[in-house]
Design a protein around this motif. Structure first.
Motif, PDB file in Angstrom:
ATOM      1  N   PHE A 123       1.679  -0.178 -10.597  1.00  0.00           N
ATOM      2  CA  PHE A 123       0.311  -0.484 -11.021  1.00  0.00           C
ATOM      3  C   PHE A 123      -0.677   0.477 -10.387  1.00  0.00           C
ATOM      4  O   PHE A 123      -1.527   1.059 -11.066  1.00  0.00           O
ATOM      5  CB  PHE A 123      -0.025  -1.929 -10.648  1.00  0.00           C
ATOM      6  N   TRP A 124      -0.538   0.695  -9.078  1.00  0.00           N
ATOM      7  CA  TRP A 124      -1.479   1.587  -8.391  1.00  0.00           C
ATOM      8  C   TRP A 124      -1.274   3.045  -8.804  1.00  0.00           C
ATOM      9  O   TRP A 124      -2.225   3.824  -8.864  1.00  0.00           O
ATOM     10  CB  TRP A 124      -1.346   1.425  -6.878  1.00  0.00           C
ATOM     11  N   VAL A 184     -13.610   0.577  -6.314  1.00  0.00           N
ATOM     12  CA  VAL A 184     -13.229  -0.263  -5.178  1.00  0.00           C
ATOM     13  C   VAL A 184     -11.829  -0.811  -5.419  1.00  0.00           C
ATOM     14  O   VAL A 184     -11.602  -1.575  -6.356  1.00  0.00           O
ATOM     15  CB  VAL A 184     -14.226  -1.417  -4.972  1.00  0.00           C
ATOM     16  N   LYS A 185     -10.901  -0.412  -4.564  1.00  0.00           N
ATOM     17  CA  LYS A 185      -9.530  -0.910  -4.644  1.00  0.00           C
ATOM     18  C   LYS A 185      -9.325  -2.038  -3.637  1.00  0.00           C
ATOM     19  O   LYS A 185      -9.628  -1.876  -2.457  1.00  0.00           O
ATOM     20  CB  LYS A 185      -8.530   0.214  -4.352  1.00  0.00           C
ATOM     21  N   GLN A 230      -4.577  -6.986  -5.525  1.00  0.00           N
ATOM     22  CA  GLN A 230      -4.011  -6.139  -6.568  1.00  0.00           C
ATOM     23  C   GLN A 230      -5.020  -5.936  -7.701  1.00  0.00           C
ATOM     24  O   GLN A 230      -4.727  -6.145  -8.889  1.00  0.00           O
ATOM     25  CB  GLN A 230      -2.715  -6.768  -7.146  1.00  0.00           C
ATOM     26  N   GLN A 231      -6.228  -5.498  -7.329  1.00  0.00           N
ATOM     27  CA  GLN A 231      -7.254  -5.290  -8.341  1.00  0.00           C
ATOM     28  C   GLN A 231      -8.089  -4.071  -7.996  1.00  0.00           C
ATOM     29  O   GLN A 231      -8.197  -3.659  -6.837  1.00  0.00           O
ATOM     30  CB  GLN A 231      -8.162  -6.520  -8.459  1.00  0.00           C
ATOM     31  N   VAL A 232      -8.665  -3.476  -9.044  1.00  0.00           N
ATOM     32  CA  VAL A 232      -9.542  -2.328  -8.871  1.00  0.00           C
ATOM     33  C   VAL A 232     -10.804  -2.587  -9.691  1.00  0.00           C
ATOM     34  O   VAL A 232     -10.740  -3.033 -10.841  1.00  0.00           O
ATOM     35  CB  VAL A 232      -8.851  -1.012  -9.305  1.00  0.00           C
ATOM     36  N   TRP A 281       2.423   3.432 -18.136  1.00  0.00           N
ATOM     37  CA  TRP A 281       2.515   4.300 -16.953  1.00  0.00           C
ATOM     38  C   TRP A 281       3.103   3.551 -15.758  1.00  0.00           C
ATOM     39  O   TRP A 281       3.892   4.102 -14.991  1.00  0.00           O
ATOM     40  CB  TRP A 281       1.141   4.854 -16.586  1.00  0.00           C
ATOM     41  N   ALA A 282       2.674   2.299 -15.593  1.00  0.00           N
ATOM     42  CA  ALA A 282       3.165   1.510 -14.460  1.00  0.00           C
ATOM     43  C   ALA A 282       4.645   1.207 -14.605  1.00  0.00           C
ATOM     44  O   ALA A 282       5.376   1.135 -13.609  1.00  0.00           O
ATOM     45  CB  ALA A 282       2.370   0.211 -14.345  1.00  0.00           C
TER      46      ALA A 282
END
Length: 639
Positions: free
Chosen positions: A20-21, A111-112, A117-119, A188-189
């Protein structure tokens, strides 16, 4: 916190949450891969921030309350974190392809929150006086959720979706984030793979490249309308505009770093159509291009663009001691030689190569390992040549309409000037080792200036190093057609008849019932078709570009090649009859100028009536062609 959209990951996904990141970083650092109206972004260094830093950024206390509630999710806005630093923050500045914003900069605070687990994306605008305005209506958040032991999902949230503003560039439409961005992030993840190569334009300021590209594109776009070559004008014009933009920005940065005032000089080895030389010359850089074959377009450039028609052979006769940069833009067999020629021209000579076809010093490049892609292995080989030649080599990826986009740049040396003799010995021995590996045996040649790396004996009276490229084969002045069009007609007819008879002897595709009694036969993969031919025929086709598949596609009257499978074409099916011809109608002048293969060879003749078929049903139906004959080979020599 309203949820606008969510999407589930495939079951058993093993790449989360790290994937995810990784996918989020693609969207942050390279938004242009999804948003085609953006050239790129300029990002500041990330740093850990807490509430006090964000309060300073947000300034408005009421707005801060809403934003912190958005960041905290289901937590109470008044709740404080035990950690002094709760988030990681960075700022990115958008660089649009076409700047309609004037001096206003469109930015985002990103902001990560790794704990949740959020941006979160906080967009704002900055004017020429550094005044900041937060775009409150466009604050959004992407969150990864683990619903149970197996299922993962991705959610999109917006602070105030009803106030969302879109300009289609820095602010895409909200539904676009759901329909385009989120599925890409999931893919992508899930793949979670890193590229073999660096990201595009890693050696340049992206904002300067964007401005330069737009200027040159506007200035030279008229070339598309007057392109006299048979190649695709849009691809070649805009590709050379992009390469020229890259070089001009690279050279401008170099002048700033070295304190230079004069524009760099250049020589383009294997310049082809010469458009890159024309653009660089027009933009103030003295230089010339050399190619073994003259092109039609050369006459359009005028006397200010210097283009020479001659074969280039690596030797003392092709050194450029007064030239700053050597360029190899898809220079084929010259590609591995360019770092060597640059190194031997002068200590200050630099180079830029954009490799395409895979050549070694004395022939085709032979693979040495299979853990990498063939392209990556070849790029590494040219980087190795550059390093042995004495350069500190940098790699970058261009933004051009081509699958071969990785360039190598040699701007400085890995040895000092007094150590030049030792460096030359390394170069000579390396080239000799490649010559020996290729099986080339040249009597009396001398690769370098050091006797330990000579081949045979130095001929009396020969200048040392004068023939260090002996054994190199430059391309022919006569351009040979290798698209199967020059193959003997009787050979092609035999292959077509052989393949068609086998297909017609099979049941209809997939065993389905046909709507008519006309036999359309079955289908075969291209590899299965190859198994029908004799070894001698396969060897002949191997010498052609595209081989058997090209021959089958050339005979599109008989065959339809889709997804790697070969079918008999049914001209009653309008979609099928146009799929290989880019859906362009047949010109009236080409009607009935060739015999109908099905009328002559199919057991049931042609499925179309004579008046409906674009091909001739018998000699009486045949008409002479009104189009001029095309030569199979064309000599472009000026002799």
């Amino acid at each position: 916190m309203p949820k606008l959209f969510d999407i589930k990951f495939p079951g058993g996904c093993k790449t989360l949450p790290e994937g995810f990141w990784s996918s989020v970083d693609v969207w942050i650092k390279k938004p242009h891969v999804v948003n085609k109206r953006v050239c790129g972004v300029k990002e500041t260094e990330s740093e850990d921030v807490g509430r006090e830093e964000l309060l300073f950024l947000l300034q408005d206390p009421e707005l801060s309350l809403h934003v912190f509630s958005f960041l905290d999710g289901r937590d109470s806005p008044a709740q404080t974190h035990a950690q002094e630093k709760a988030w990681t923050s960075s700022v990115r500045t958008f660089i649009p392809k076409v700047n309609n914003y004037g001096a206003t900069l469109h930015k985002e605070v990103i902001v990560k929150d790794f704990r949740r687990q959020q941006v979160t994306f906080l967009p704002f605008e900055e004017d020429s006086e550094k005044k900041v305005t937060l775009k409150r209506g466009n604050i959004y958040q992407i969150q990864l959720l683990h619903q149970d032991c197996e299922e993962w999902s991705l959610e999109l949230h917006a602070l105030t979706p009803d106030a969302w503003f879109s300009d289609g560039v820095a602010y895409p439409k909200l539904p676009w984030l759901s329909s385009d961005l989120l599925p890409k992030l999931v893919r992508w993840a899930t793949e979670c793979r890193s590229s073999e190569f660096k990201s595009t334009l890693s050696l340049l300021p992206v904002e300067k490249y964007s401005v330069m590209y737009q200027q040159l594109k506007e200035k030279y776009k008229a070339m598309v309308k007057v392109w006299p070559e048979v190649t695709d004008p849009e691809k070649f014009v805009y590709e050379d505009v992009a390469i020229a933009s890259y070089l001009l920005v690279l050279w401008a940065e170099e002048r700033a770093e070295r304190g230079l005032t004069a524009p760099q000089s250049f020589v383009d080895l294997g310049c082809g159509n010469g458009l890159l030389v024309h653009i660089l010359t027009n933009e103030g850089h003295p230089g010339k291009g050399i190619d073994v074959r003259r092109r039609k377009i050369w006459d359009m450039f005028g006397p200010g663009t210097l283009l020479e028609e001659k074969a280039i052979t690596p030797s003392e006769g092709f050194l450029f001691p007064r030239t700053d940069w050597l360029i190899g833009n898809h220079s084929d067999e010259l590609t591995p030689w360019i770092p060597v020629i640059a190194a031997r021209s002068s200590y200050s000579c630099r180079f830029f190569v954009l490799p395409c076809c895979f050549f070694d010093f004395y022939g085709k490049y032979q693979r040495r390992q299979c853990k990498k892609s063939q392209y990556k292995e070849y790029i590494d080989f040219i980087a190795e040549v550059s390093g042995v030649s004495g350069f500190i080599t940098e790699e970058d990826c261009l933004r051009i309409p081509s699958t071969k986009r990785v360039c190598l740049v040699g701007k400085s040396r890995n040895y000092e000037l007094p150590d030049g003799a030792e460096a030359e010995q390394r170069r000579a021995c390396y080239v000799q080792s490649r010559q020996a590996a290729s099986g080339v045996n040249v009597q009396g040649s001398h690769i370098g200036n050091d006797g330990d790396c000579s081949l045979g004996n130095i001929e009396t009276g020969r200048t040392p190093g004068s023939s260090w490229g002996a054994g190199f084969q430059p391309r022919d002045r006569v351009e040979t057609v290798r698209n199967c069009a020059a193959l003997p007609r009787d050979f092609v007819d035999r292959v077509v008849l052989r393949v068609a008879n086998v297909l017609l002897g099979m049941t209809d595709d997939g065993g389905r019932e046909s709507t008519s009694a006309w036999n359309r036969g079955g289908s075969l993969s291209v590899s299965e078709v190859a198994g029908l031919l004799e070894q001698e025929a396969l060897q002949l086709l191997k010498k052609e570009c595209g081989g058997l598949q090209t021959l089958l596609k050339n005979n599109h009257q008989v065959f339809r090649v889709e997804g790697g499978r070969v079918h008999i074409r049914d001209w009653r099916d309008k979609k099928s009859s146009r799929s290989d011809a880019k859906k362009k109608p047949i010109a009236p002048g080409a009607m009935k100028t060739r015999p109908c293969w099905f009328h002559d060879h199919h057991p049931q003749r042609c499925p179309l009536q004579a008046e409906e078929c674009p091909f001739a049903h018998g000699p009486d139906d045949l008409r002479p062609s009104t189009r001029p004959l095309k030569k199979m080979k064309k000599t472009l020599s000026s002799e």
